[in-house]
Design a protein around this motif. Structure first.
Motif, mmCIF file in Angstrom:
data_model
loop_
_atom_site.group_PDB
_atom_site.id
_atom_site.type_symbol
_atom_site.label_atom_id
_atom_site.label_comp_id
_atom_site.label_asym_id
_atom_site.label_seq_id
_atom_site.Cartn_x
_atom_site.Cartn_y
_atom_site.Cartn_z
ATOM 1 N N SER A 27 -12.601 16.246 -10.511
ATOM 2 C CA SER A 27 -11.499 15.388 -10.071
ATOM 3 C C SER A 27 -11.242 14.232 -11.027
ATOM 4 O O SER A 27 -10.297 13.464 -10.827
ATOM 5 C CB SER A 27 -11.785 14.829 -8.669
ATOM 6 N N ALA A 28 -12.040 14.101 -12.091
ATOM 7 C CA ALA A 28 -11.845 13.017 -13.066
ATOM 8 C C ALA A 28 -10.843 13.470 -14.122
ATOM 9 O O ALA A 28 -11.185 13.778 -15.266
ATOM 10 C CB ALA A 28 -13.175 12.641 -13.715
ATOM 11 N N ILE A 29 -9.591 13.548 -13.704
ATOM 12 C CA ILE A 29 -8.510 14.064 -14.547
ATOM 13 C C ILE A 29 -7.477 12.955 -14.743
ATOM 14 O O ILE A 29 -7.076 12.290 -13.780
ATOM 15 C CB ILE A 29 -7.841 15.282 -13.888
ATOM 16 N N ASP A 30 -7.038 12.747 -15.975
ATOM 17 C CA ASP A 30 -5.976 11.787 -16.268
ATOM 18 C C ASP A 30 -4.643 12.510 -16.142
ATOM 19 O O ASP A 30 -4.139 13.105 -17.096
ATOM 20 C CB ASP A 30 -6.156 11.223 -17.683
ATOM 21 N N TRP A 31 -4.065 12.447 -14.948
ATOM 22 C CA TRP A 31 -2.862 13.228 -14.679
ATOM 23 C C TRP A 31 -1.646 12.708 -15.434
ATOM 24 O O TRP A 31 -0.722 13.477 -15.732
ATOM 25 C CB TRP A 31 -2.595 13.289 -13.179
ATOM 26 N N ASN A 32 -1.609 11.436 -15.766
ATOM 27 C CA ASN A 32 -0.504 10.941 -16.603
ATOM 28 C C ASN A 32 -0.533 11.595 -17.982
ATOM 29 O O ASN A 32 0.513 11.948 -18.541
ATOM 30 C CB ASN A 32 -0.576 9.415 -16.739
ATOM 31 N N ALA A 33 -1.741 11.768 -18.533
ATOM 32 C CA ALA A 33 -1.856 12.448 -19.827
ATOM 33 C C ALA A 33 -1.460 13.915 -19.706
ATOM 34 O O ALA A 33 -0.821 14.473 -20.606
ATOM 35 C CB ALA A 33 -3.277 12.320 -20.357
ATOM 36 N N VAL A 34 -1.825 14.550 -18.604
ATOM 37 C CA VAL A 34 -1.443 15.948 -18.380
ATOM 38 C C VAL A 34 0.078 16.071 -18.344
ATOM 39 O O VAL A 34 0.669 16.918 -19.026
ATOM 40 C CB VAL A 34 -2.059 16.469 -17.069
ATOM 41 N N LYS A 35 0.717 15.239 -17.561
ATOM 42 C CA LYS A 35 2.175 15.255 -17.462
ATOM 43 C C LYS A 35 2.796 14.997 -18.829
ATOM 44 O O LYS A 35 3.815 15.606 -19.185
ATOM 45 C CB LYS A 35 2.625 14.181 -16.468
ATOM 46 N N GLY A 36 2.197 14.114 -19.616
ATOM 47 C CA GLY A 36 2.726 13.781 -20.933
ATOM 48 C C GLY A 36 2.656 14.924 -21.917
ATOM 49 O O GLY A 36 3.315 14.897 -22.965
#
Length: 338
Positions: A27-36
């Protein structure tokens, strides 16, 4: 290997990119970076068989939703007890709002090694049970290219409420050695690189003219992402670089003409021996002539053609990027322009 991909953020073709994840990604995921990284859809493993629930599913679903990624859930099927598996799956989808408008269609994952004989009856029954219990018709069915060509007969059960998702790790996103009118998604890598994850992740691309809106429930938009603070400007003359598997800070420093100490200082790295693939750091960049820019290798690229395009030499590109064999480069990997 051809399966390792960090796909471009600004592809000009009509392809949508997505990921599928399970408990392995945590669950330690940087979702803003994924979206980017231009990821527009994500399928999260929710259930398996009749009892297992991904312990990170809720955090993964909420994280993807928070940045506006269309997110859905998938079920990893085992042979037997179709009704029990569907009941388990639908209950967990409902618990996370994954049957609501704007969610990615739920997905049935057909790959378990214990399936013997003809699996088509299982798939057809699963679709019937799912529709009866969920009140939804829409379902994605996932399998690998071998299953679709040798074991599954999609024509028997893939009606207009079913879309196919095929895995083939061939280094050519959106192009599969299998054809069907309902084939819409290609899982092209199981060792994909996506900023925001510290390890490999499955990467997917739409096929042909299919777009992500075709497999979003009710065609509704995903929630708008929460506003984010503007990122701090990069140091003058420095550019962003996504750490690749196998990178070391000393290796990056050597390639970019700086020191480990300077990289650590610029990027707030307290332990120079501990960096993570997928994280983004700042490295020395361009002097105005194009050098230092990052470029993602496309299918058909060669170092000699890139050297002509950039006005440099094969040797210079190979030296800048630590390439031992200039005749072997892989679509999806990144280069730094000399």
């Amino acid at each position: 290997m051809l399966g390792r991909f960090a796909m471009p953020e600004n592809r000009k073709d009509h392809v949508d990119y997505g990921i599928d994840i399970s408990s392995w990604q945590g669950s330690a995921i940087d979702w803003n970076a994924v979206k980017g990284n231009n990821i527009s859809f994500a399928s999260v493993k929710v259930t398996e068989a009749t009892g297992y629930v991904n312990p990170h599913a809720t955090a993964q679903v909420d994280g993807a939703r928070s940045v506006g990624i269309h997110v859905g859930g998938y079920h990893y099927a085992h042979p037997g007890d179709v009704a029990g598996q569907v009941a388990h799956f639908v209950a967990q989808l409902n618990a996370r709002g994954l049957l609501g408008s704007g969610s990615l269609w739920p997905m049935l994952d057909m790959e378990h090694h214990t399936f013997t004989g003809d699996p088509n009856g299982f798939v057809a029954e699963f679709i019937r049970e799912y529709r009866a219990r969920s009140g939804r018709r829409e379902l994605l069915v996932y399998a690998n290219q071998y299953w679709f060509t040798r074991r599954l007969r999609a024509g028997e059960w893939a009606d207009d409420g079913v879309i196919l998702w095929c895995a083939q790790y061939n280094g050519n996103p959106g192009h599969v050695d299998y054809s069907h009118p309902r084939l819409a998604i290609h899982q092209h890598s199981q060792e994909g690189i996506v900023p925001g994850f510290t390890g490999f992740v499955d990467r997917n691309a739409t096929v042909g003219g299919w777009r992500v809106g075709s497999f979003v429930l009710d065609g509704a938009p995903a929630p708008a992402p929460a506003p984010q603070p503007a990122p701090a400007p990069a140091p003058s003359g420095w550019v962003s670089y996504v750490i690749q598997p196998g990178d070391t800070l000393s290796g990056i420093a050597a390639r970019t003409g700086t020191t480990v100490g300077e990289l650590a200082s610029r990027n707030g790295i307290t332990n120079p021996n501990l960096i993570y693939a997928g994280n983004t750091i700042q490295v020395p960049g361009s002097d105005g002539s194009g050098g230092g820019e990052r470029y993602q290798i496309q299918p058909g690229d060669t170092l000699s053609a890139l050297a002509v395009r950039w006005g440099t030499t094969v040797a210079a590109i190979a030296a800048r990027n630590g390439i031992a064999d200039p005749n072997r480069i892989y679509a999806g990997n990144w280069l730094i322009r000399p």
